[in-house]
Design an enzyme around this catalytic site. Structure first.
Site, mmCIF file in Angstrom:
data_model
loop_
_atom_site.group_PDB
_atom_site.id
_atom_site.type_symbol
_atom_site.label_atom_id
_atom_site.label_comp_id
_atom_site.label_asym_id
_atom_site.label_seq_id
_atom_site.Cartn_x
_atom_site.Cartn_y
_atom_site.Cartn_z
ATOM 1 N N ASP A 30 -0.059 5.288 4.982
ATOM 2 C CA ASP A 30 -0.299 5.454 3.543
ATOM 3 C C ASP A 30 -0.625 6.903 3.166
ATOM 4 O O ASP A 30 -0.798 7.202 1.981
ATOM 5 C CB ASP A 30 -1.449 4.532 3.110
ATOM 6 C CG ASP A 30 -1.062 3.060 3.233
ATOM 7 O OD1 ASP A 30 0.148 2.756 3.161
ATOM 8 O OD2 ASP A 30 -1.957 2.227 3.426
ATOM 9 N N ARG B 233 -0.374 6.014 -4.892
ATOM 10 C CA ARG B 233 -0.581 7.133 -3.955
ATOM 11 C C ARG B 233 0.296 8.341 -4.296
ATOM 12 O O ARG B 233 -0.069 9.473 -3.994
ATOM 13 C CB ARG B 233 -0.378 6.676 -2.516
ATOM 14 C CG ARG B 233 -1.416 5.636 -2.106
ATOM 15 C CD ARG B 233 -1.594 5.508 -0.614
ATOM 16 N NE ARG B 233 -2.191 4.218 -0.295
ATOM 17 C CZ ARG B 233 -3.503 3.942 -0.377
ATOM 18 N NH1 ARG B 233 -4.362 4.874 -0.736
ATOM 19 N NH2 ARG B 233 -3.951 2.736 -0.082
HETATM 20 C C1 S3P Z 1 -1.881 -2.767 5.194
HETATM 21 C C2 S3P Z 1 -0.863 -2.433 6.037
HETATM 22 C C3 S3P Z 1 0.118 -1.378 5.756
HETATM 23 C C4 S3P Z 1 -0.324 -0.455 4.623
HETATM 24 C C5 S3P Z 1 -0.929 -1.200 3.479
HETATM 25 C C6 S3P Z 1 -2.110 -2.040 3.926
HETATM 26 C C7 S3P Z 1 -2.793 -3.864 5.578
HETATM 27 O O1 S3P Z 1 1.353 -1.983 5.421
HETATM 28 O O2 S3P Z 1 0.757 0.331 4.168
HETATM 29 O O3 S3P Z 1 -1.374 -0.290 2.474
HETATM 30 O O4 S3P Z 1 -3.882 -3.990 4.980
HETATM 31 O O5 S3P Z 1 -2.450 -4.628 6.494
HETATM 32 P P1 S3P Z 1 2.358 -2.487 6.584
HETATM 33 O O6 S3P Z 1 1.564 -3.220 7.552
HETATM 34 O O7 S3P Z 1 3.379 -3.356 5.915
HETATM 35 O O8 S3P Z 1 2.943 -1.208 7.127
#
Ligand code: S3P
Length: 426
Positions: free
Chosen positions: A304, A378
């Site tokens: 992120d 973001r």
């Molecule tokens: C998250 C996992 C990430 C991240 C998201 C929050 C989570 O996504 O980008 O902001 O809380 O499990 P992905 O697991 O799909 O990469």
């Protein structure tokens, strides 16, 4: 500065609380739109989530105890809320319609629906893979062994949550470590979770027909929100800030490692543990940065944070190359493209090469450009942060989405000396 709670942990605290027997009390829950939508969703499923004083209480329904909601569940902008709740719904004999905003309705859900359908979930619109969707779960899910085709903590978590309601053991295999809050918190709630590292992969196994018990949880500060304050401190001359109580789980700290490699003066002070997660106070001082190559293996631990890293790479000396960014294309926006375009309109030389983003750092940014944020919080925060040190102010086309993850962003930045103005209509 003291930051609001981590978004990933806040979603999980509400959801696991709903599945547990007894009451879960959460301190420091992030009260941003994404998380509030998850609180509404668990309440609509029968596990009332309410704030009393400083504490959020979730009245858990016990495993398999959630009930059919009266109407659709609206997850707004949140992929995490949606995908984790798909895993929960899979294990209940209920029919649930899930909806979201324009950004969320474009995001791929097949990555979660695929394994959940193998376990027994039904999608009532066959072949459809984006919201709105109507799902029908069941009380006798089939356990599976699932190698993750993409490094995604959301997919891992959805399968493990469904696995809690399956008869037998469900295993997720990951080749690249993604954030592990689900594993940590499931254990804390009393689930039987086994983790084995073998041949460079992690095998995470959860036992079905689990019994979870309500817990007290303290949510640490969000390192993904702290990233904007840290980035601001690095590029604004004379800055010296300390951010207290930040989550420093190694599956989340890739940005901080990268910034240190770039020459950033970042110190982790007073390291300690809270609720099964490591936290620290993070002190950041303005620094001369140099360009680096960020390896693809690091991507899941800072997924992120690429928009803000790319933005401040312009203030470094030399090229910064970020590899392995395929997953950035399916976030709240196509963040690879949105970041590159935002830099370009602000006078930065930048290039996308396959899944890599390459920024030519010239120790300054011209600024003066207007950034299209595409409903992505973001992107908005990354470019407002860069605007603190650019030659001319930077305009973003929409700040409303910032409330999905970090409603305090503008106020905190102002406390640190930033000035925001409404731009004249373009
Ligand atoms: C998250 C996992 C990430 C991240 C998201 C929050 C989570 O996504 O980008 O902001 O809380 O499990 P992905 O697991 O799909 O990469």
């Amino acid at each position: 500065m003291r930051l609001p709670g981590d978004k990933s942990i806040s979603h999980r605290a509400l959801i696991f609380g709903a599945l547990a027997t007894g009451t879960t009390r959460i301190r420091g829950l992030l009260e941003a739109e994404d998380v509030v939508n998850t609180a509404r969703a668990v309440s609509a499923l029968g596990a009332a989530a309410e704030k009393h004083g400083d504490v959020w209480e979730v009245k858990g329904r016990g495993p398999g105890g959630l009930r059919q909601p009266a109407g659709p569940l609206d997850f707004g902008n949140s992929g995490t809320g949606t995908r984790l709740m798909m895993g929960v719904v899979a294990g209940h004999p209920i029919t649930v319609e899930m909806t979201g905003d324009a950004s969320l309705s474009r995001r791929p859900m097949r990555r979660v629906l695929g394994p959940l359908m193998q376990m027994g979930l039904q999608v009532l619109e066959p072949g459809k893979e984006t919201l709105p969707l109507t799902l029908r779960g069941c009380s006798d899910l089939i356990p599976i062994i699932y190698p993750l085709p993409v490094p995604s903590a959301q997919v891992k978590s959805a399968v493990l949550l469904a696995g809690l309601h399956a008869a037998g053991e469900t295993t997720v295999i990951e080749h690249e470590a993604t954030r592990d809050h689900t594993e940590r918190m499931l254990r804390y709630f009393g689930a039987d979770v086994r983790i084995v590292d073998k041949d460079g992969a992690r095998y995470i196994t959860v036992k079905g027909d689990a019994e979870l018990s309500g817990r007290d949880i303290v949510v640490p500060g969000d390192p993904s929100s702290a990233a904007f304050l840290a980035a601001a401190a690095l590029i604004v001359p004379g800055s010296d800030i300390t951010i207290e109580g930040v989550l420093v789980n190694p599956t989340r700290t890739g940005l901080y490692t990268t910034l240190q490699e770039m020459g950033g003066d970042i110190a982790f002070l007073n390291e300690r543990e809270e609720g099964g997660e490591p936290i620290a106070d993070v002190r950041v001082r303005a620094s001369e940065l140099k360009g680096v190559r960020v390896p693809a293996e690091r991507a899941p631990s800072m997924i992120d944070e690429y928009p803000v890293l790319a933005a401040i790479s312009a203030f470094a000396k030399g090229t910064t190359q970020m590899d392995g960014l395929a997953e950035l294309k399916v976030k709240e926006s196509d963040r690879l493209q949105a970041t590159a375009t935002g830099l370009e309109v602000n006078g930065v030389s930048v290039r996308i090469d396959g899944d890599s983003l390459i920024v030519d750092g010239k120790q300054r940014m011209r600024g003066g450009g207007s950034v299209a944020t595409h409903l992505d919080h973001r992107i908005a925060m990354a470019f407002l942060t860069a605007g603190l040190a650019s030659d001319k102010p930077i305009v973003v086309d929409d700040t409303s989405m910032i409330a999905t993850s970090f409603p305090e962003f503008q106020g905190m930045m102002e406390t640190l000396g930033a000035r925001f103005e409404e731009a004249p209509e373009q």
